[in-house]
Design an enzyme around this catalytic site. Sequence first.
Site, PDB file in Angstrom:
ATOM      1  N   ARG A  89      37.287  77.927  18.372  1.00 21.32           N
ATOM      2  CA  ARG A  89      36.579  76.536  18.241  1.00 21.32           C
ATOM      3  C   ARG A  89      35.315  76.475  19.091  1.00 21.32           C
ATOM      4  O   ARG A  89      34.506  75.603  18.746  1.00 21.32           O
ATOM      5  CB  ARG A  89      37.540  75.593  18.612  1.00 21.32           C
ATOM      6  CG  ARG A  89      38.822  75.289  17.662  1.00 21.32           C
ATOM      7  CD  ARG A  89      39.662  74.117  17.579  1.00 21.32           C
ATOM      8  NE  ARG A  89      40.365  74.154  18.839  1.00 21.32           N
ATOM      9  CZ  ARG A  89      41.621  74.592  18.761  1.00 21.32           C
ATOM     10  NH1 ARG A  89      42.074  75.234  17.935  1.00 21.32           N
ATOM     11  NH2 ARG A  89      42.152  74.538  20.050  1.00 21.32           N
ATOM     12  N   TYR A  93      31.834  74.670  17.469  1.00 16.37           N
ATOM     13  CA  TYR A  93      31.239  73.710  18.135  1.00 16.37           C
ATOM     14  C   TYR A  93      29.778  74.089  18.333  1.00 16.37           C
ATOM     15  O   TYR A  93      28.808  73.237  18.122  1.00 16.37           O
ATOM     16  CB  TYR A  93      31.863  73.151  19.607  1.00 16.37           C
ATOM     17  CG  TYR A  93      33.510  73.006  19.364  1.00 16.37           C
ATOM     18  CD1 TYR A  93      33.789  72.268  18.135  1.00 16.37           C
ATOM     19  CD2 TYR A  93      34.269  72.905  20.400  1.00 16.37           C
ATOM     20  CE1 TYR A  93      35.093  72.043  17.842  1.00 16.37           C
ATOM     21  CE2 TYR A  93      35.530  72.616  20.135  1.00 16.37           C
ATOM     22  CZ  TYR A  93      36.036  71.870  19.134  1.00 16.37           C
ATOM     23  OH  TYR A  93      37.365  71.608  18.886  1.00 16.37           O
ATOM     24  N   TYR A 115      34.858  60.327  13.053  1.00 17.91           N
ATOM     25  CA  TYR A 115      35.854  59.140  13.223  1.00 17.91           C
ATOM     26  C   TYR A 115      36.531  58.753  14.209  1.00 17.91           C
ATOM     27  O   TYR A 115      36.269  59.595  15.429  1.00 17.91           O
ATOM     28  CB  TYR A 115      36.860  59.693  12.143  1.00 17.91           C
ATOM     29  CG  TYR A 115      37.943  60.426  12.842  1.00 17.91           C
ATOM     30  CD1 TYR A 115      39.343  60.308  13.290  1.00 17.91           C
ATOM     31  CD2 TYR A 115      37.580  61.953  12.635  1.00 17.91           C
ATOM     32  CE1 TYR A 115      40.169  61.046  13.666  1.00 17.91           C
ATOM     33  CE2 TYR A 115      38.590  62.977  12.999  1.00 17.91           C
ATOM     34  CZ  TYR A 115      39.714  62.522  13.789  1.00 17.91           C
ATOM     35  OH  TYR A 115      40.505  63.643  14.049  1.00 17.91           O
TER      36      TYR A 115
END
Length: 285
Positions: A89, A93, A115
Amino acid sequence: MGMVAGKITIEDSCLSSGVREVNGSLVCVGTGLNLAGQISVLSKSYIENADVVFSLVPDGFAQRWLETLNNDVRSLQPFYAQGDEIKNRRDTYDQMVEAILEQVRAGKRVVCALYGHPGVFACVSHFAIAQALDEGYRAKMEPGISAEACLWADLGIDPGQSGHQSFEASQFMFYKHTPDPTTHLLLWQIGIAGEHTLTEFNTSSDRLQILVEQLNEWYPLEHEITIYEAPTLPIQQARVDKLLLRDLPFARLTSISTLLIPPSSKLEVNHAILSKLGITEADLG
């Protein structure tokens, strides 16, 4: 603060102190948890006036709603591993940040819409803002309604009554944190508790059993805990599943599950401080 057709412009509202004059800007905004209803007027205006909007939202409904606000909305979801692909990850990113900064460097007014709260368990926004500022561009963050804010409302808890502590679940396991059993304890991302490779998106009953044994140092195995998930659509209800601590390894967990452990002990009066203040325990009510 400048206005365009009654709307706030990114250029006029971004903080510019100490930033050299260059084209291009970045604002990271939060859309809240529940579709469309929890976004601030200011954040919505940033989206509407942006040249490019990057999005990280939980479903296609939220994505399509953003697309009604701006003609150039680009989802960052494709940067995650697809299918059987194994991908760290951190690489994901880094690629997201580079995509965002590429448009900022092109002189665009860029908004990144995430969100919830854009600064809570959302490292992309922090990385992108830091990089933009380092390169001399205007960049800032606007707050949003987080899952924590929804949790207090849905569960009817005032964290000011006894206080609360909050940890990412894996970090809690990996480091010597000491919870206070007289307060509420929140463990975030419980669905990946104990995962350290940044390549998996779930935990295991074995890892959760280790967490239970760790928590048992401060909480009895029969202590009632809560698995909470905030709704992301108006038609949904919050998930509030109560179970015993000992049963956590068998709980159904998802990527948005949060573990709430309520106090197991009463607050203890600090008589030494009360004496210095000239207050008695009876005065506390």
